[in-house]
Structure formats: C-alpha cells, structure tokens
Design a protein around this motif. Sequence first.
Motif, mmCIF file in Angstrom:
data_model
loop_
_atom_site.group_PDB
_atom_site.id
_atom_site.type_symbol
_atom_site.label_atom_id
_atom_site.label_comp_id
_atom_site.label_asym_id
_atom_site.label_seq_id
_atom_site.Cartn_x
_atom_site.Cartn_y
_atom_site.Cartn_z
ATOM 1 N N LYS A 1 -22.691 -18.906 -48.669
ATOM 2 C CA LYS A 1 -21.909 -19.125 -49.893
ATOM 3 C C LYS A 1 -20.715 -18.177 -49.975
ATOM 4 C CE LYS A 1 -23.464 -19.651 -53.991
ATOM 5 N NZ LYS A 1 -24.195 -19.460 -55.270
ATOM 6 N N LYS A 2 -20.786 -17.060 -49.283
ATOM 7 C CA LYS A 2 -19.699 -16.079 -49.300
ATOM 8 C C LYS A 2 -18.504 -16.533 -48.464
ATOM 9 C CE LYS A 2 -23.144 -12.363 -49.655
ATOM 10 N NZ LYS A 2 -23.739 -11.191 -48.945
ATOM 11 N N LEU A 3 -18.707 -17.535 -47.610
ATOM 12 C CA LEU A 3 -17.637 -18.029 -46.752
ATOM 13 C C LEU A 3 -16.717 -18.968 -47.526
ATOM 14 C CD1 LEU A 3 -19.829 -18.943 -43.635
ATOM 15 C CD2 LEU A 3 -18.354 -16.922 -43.866
ATOM 16 N N ASP A 4 -15.488 -19.037 -47.088
ATOM 17 C CA ASP A 4 -14.534 -19.998 -47.639
ATOM 18 C C ASP A 4 -14.709 -21.302 -46.858
ATOM 19 O OD1 ASP A 4 -12.462 -21.347 -48.799
ATOM 20 O OD2 ASP A 4 -10.868 -20.103 -47.938
ATOM 21 N N ILE A 5 -15.465 -22.245 -47.395
ATOM 22 C CA ILE A 5 -15.845 -23.459 -46.663
ATOM 23 C C ILE A 5 -15.040 -24.653 -47.170
ATOM 24 C CG2 ILE A 5 -17.727 -25.023 -46.086
ATOM 25 C CD1 ILE A 5 -19.675 -22.695 -46.608
ATOM 26 N N TYR A 6 -14.316 -25.279 -46.259
ATOM 27 C CA TYR A 6 -13.605 -26.514 -46.581
ATOM 28 C C TYR A 6 -14.488 -27.737 -46.352
ATOM 29 C CZ TYR A 6 -10.405 -30.447 -46.040
ATOM 30 O OH TYR A 6 -9.804 -31.676 -46.133
ATOM 31 N N LYS A 7 -15.265 -27.672 -45.262
ATOM 32 C CA LYS A 7 -16.101 -28.825 -44.912
ATOM 33 C C LYS A 7 -17.397 -28.341 -44.287
ATOM 34 C CE LYS A 7 -14.049 -32.386 -42.971
ATOM 35 N NZ LYS A 7 -14.273 -33.518 -43.911
ATOM 36 N N VAL A 8 -18.523 -28.916 -44.709
ATOM 37 C CA VAL A 8 -19.821 -28.670 -44.089
ATOM 38 C C VAL A 8 -20.121 -29.827 -43.140
ATOM 39 C CG1 VAL A 8 -22.311 -28.423 -44.450
ATOM 40 C CG2 VAL A 8 -20.709 -27.377 -46.064
ATOM 41 N N LEU A 9 -20.442 -29.497 -41.896
ATOM 42 C CA LEU A 9 -20.788 -30.503 -40.900
ATOM 43 C C LEU A 9 -22.244 -30.265 -40.497
ATOM 44 C CD1 LEU A 9 -17.378 -30.276 -39.128
ATOM 45 C CD2 LEU A 9 -18.295 -32.336 -40.193
ATOM 46 N N PRO A 10 -23.148 -31.109 -40.989
ATOM 47 C CA PRO A 10 -24.591 -30.855 -40.899
ATOM 48 C C PRO A 10 -25.209 -31.313 -39.582
ATOM 49 C CG PRO A 10 -24.223 -32.858 -42.120
ATOM 50 C CD PRO A 10 -22.858 -32.327 -41.778
ATOM 51 N N GLY A 11 -26.462 -30.916 -39.386
ATOM 52 C CA GLY A 11 -27.191 -31.289 -38.181
ATOM 53 C C GLY A 11 -27.859 -32.642 -38.249
ATOM 54 N N HIS A 12 -27.970 -33.218 -39.451
ATOM 55 C CA HIS A 12 -28.678 -34.496 -39.605
ATOM 56 C C HIS A 12 -28.057 -35.338 -40.725
ATOM 57 C CE1 HIS A 12 -32.108 -33.352 -37.056
ATOM 58 N NE2 HIS A 12 -31.996 -32.154 -37.602
ATOM 59 N N HIS A 13 -28.285 -36.639 -40.594
ATOM 60 C CA HIS A 13 -28.021 -37.629 -41.641
ATOM 61 C C HIS A 13 -26.531 -37.708 -42.004
ATOM 62 C CE1 HIS A 13 -32.287 -37.876 -41.528
ATOM 63 N NE2 HIS A 13 -32.481 -36.703 -42.114
ATOM 64 N N GLU A 14 -26.233 -37.873 -43.276
ATOM 65 C CA GLU A 14 -24.864 -38.146 -43.694
ATOM 66 C C GLU A 14 -23.913 -37.004 -43.323
ATOM 67 O OE1 GLU A 14 -22.453 -38.988 -47.889
ATOM 68 O OE2 GLU A 14 -24.635 -39.301 -47.793
ATOM 69 N N ILE A 15 -22.776 -37.359 -42.729
ATOM 70 C CA ILE A 15 -21.805 -36.343 -42.320
ATOM 71 C C ILE A 15 -20.865 -35.965 -43.456
ATOM 72 C CG2 ILE A 15 -19.702 -36.032 -40.936
ATOM 73 C CD1 ILE A 15 -21.100 -37.011 -38.555
ATOM 74 N N ASN A 16 -20.440 -36.936 -44.222
ATOM 75 C CA ASN A 16 -19.451 -36.678 -45.274
ATOM 76 C C ASN A 16 -20.125 -36.113 -46.522
ATOM 77 O OD1 ASN A 16 -17.193 -37.668 -43.771
ATOM 78 N ND2 ASN A 16 -17.947 -39.740 -44.154
ATOM 79 N N ILE A 17 -20.386 -34.815 -46.475
ATOM 80 C CA ILE A 17 -21.026 -34.150 -47.615
ATOM 81 C C ILE A 17 -20.085 -33.099 -48.189
ATOM 82 C CG2 ILE A 17 -23.355 -34.571 -46.756
ATOM 83 C CD1 ILE A 17 -23.476 -31.708 -45.813
ATOM 84 N N SER A 18 -20.213 -32.863 -49.449
ATOM 85 C CA SER A 18 -19.363 -31.891 -50.127
ATOM 86 C C SER A 18 -19.887 -30.474 -49.901
ATOM 87 C CB SER A 18 -19.332 -32.184 -51.626
ATOM 88 O OG SER A 18 -18.692 -31.139 -52.323
ATOM 89 N N ALA A 19 -18.958 -29.530 -49.830
ATOM 90 C CA ALA A 19 -19.349 -28.125 -49.700
ATOM 91 C C ALA A 19 -20.135 -27.651 -50.917
ATOM 92 C CB ALA A 19 -18.117 -27.255 -49.493
#
Length: 254
Positions: free
Chosen positions: A201-219
């Motif tokens: 949470k301390k990181l400045d995240i523009y996009k989260v790219l997960p290991g499973h399932h839906e790719i287009n998820i919000s930070a």
Amino acid sequence: MNNWFTVEKIDDITYAISEYKHWEETHCYLLIGDNKSLLIDTGLGIGNIKDVVCKLTNKEIQVVTTHAHWDHIGGHKYFKNIYIYYKEHKWLKEKFPIPLEVVKNNIIAKPCDFPDYFDINKYEIFRAESIKKLYDIDEIDLGNRIIKIIPTPGHSPGHICFYDIKKKYLFSGDLIYKGKLDIFYPTTNPVDFLQSIRNVKKLDIYKVLPGHHEINISATLVDDIDKGLTSLFEEGKLKHGQGIFKFDNFTIHV
C-alpha cells in the motif's frame, strides 16, 4: 501461437500470457527492456510457454518467480536463466513441501480444456540445481526499465511481488487478485499476509497485474483486501482453521 495460452498486450513492452483454459486462470508476464526481457512466472507447465515468449521478444530472457507453487513454476523447465527469492530456493532445489499426488489432484480438480498432448500421469514438479537467488535489495535492470523486488510473505514464506518503477505496475502474484485468496496451507501465514498488503500500500501503484483470474482490476483492491484482513484480525479470526470469508471482490480462506 500455442492455443493453450492467451496473449494480452498491456502496453508496447508488457504482455500477459495466460492459461484461461485451466480453472486457475494463471497469468505470467513478459516485460521487455532495451537490453533483455523478464518473464514473471511460467504457469502450470501444461504448454510450452517458451514458444510463445520467443514470438514476442528476441532478447535474452530472464525468468523470475513470485513464489514456488506448481502453478507458477511449471514452465521453468523450458528455460535456463531462472531466479527465485532466497527463502524458497530450497523448494526448487531440494524438496517441494507438497506431495506430487496432491499437486496432480489440484491440477485436475475441475473440468478443463486440456490439450491432447497433456498427460497428468507424466506431470512432474519442476526441480533444478542451477536456480539463482533474489534478495530484498535486488533490482533487475532490463535496460531503461528497472524492476524492484518487493518481499511479500504470507501466501508462502518467500512470496515476492515485482514493481516496475517507471510504469508503476505491481505484478502481485498470489497476494492480490479477484478470487479466493488462500492463506490456509501449513506453509502460509495470515498475519504476514496482512503485513505484506500494508507494505505494498505504501507504493505508488498505477496498475495491479495479478497472478490469477481477471486482469483488469483497480489498484483500490489493495485497500479493500487490507480492510478485509484487518477486520478478521480485529475479530481474532485471522488464523488457520477459521474458514472462508466472502467480501465484495474477493474471498479469504484461512
């Protein structure tokens, strides 16, 4: 291309290589720099992911591992330049903590559109003597693209995420995704998982790219998971054996 995999373009130098035909819907990610390419995880090992990767880049390929579970290391067998976080190095070199039959049963736990050439009876967990180690302070320079190692234990002792400093992408492995977050195995630690969420949470995240399932998820999913885990912790339920808890976009199994 090998029709077991689906390739999705995140941007001109980032690709998701996914196994949507399997119930786990595992994602691997190819990051291309000026000098070399980085492959984050290699999936189940059902299809030859190297065939796909080599059609997307002609640069040297370095393989890195979010964690040493079977659904993320299966395609390591096709590569030579492989890295894993030091805390799980022995899982690939010495002894994997889960029996092979348990892994096989998990792979075929739900109906899947397996390719004709796949034989579960011949499936083996990846092993190698020449695996290299990653450490907390490491950064991977691909050439005008630096990837930072973020230790995130909890789902496994040596789970790590990868952070693209310039693009602000977080490749989150099994720490963050829409679906059932598993923290119930003997090798998991629910409290460590919560702390890892708070650390990213301390990181400045523009996009989260997960290991499973839906790719287009919000930070914002990071905040949602933090709130869910925190509520369980405050209720004294963030420990093994408590069961499955459902939230809006994810489930936690402890």
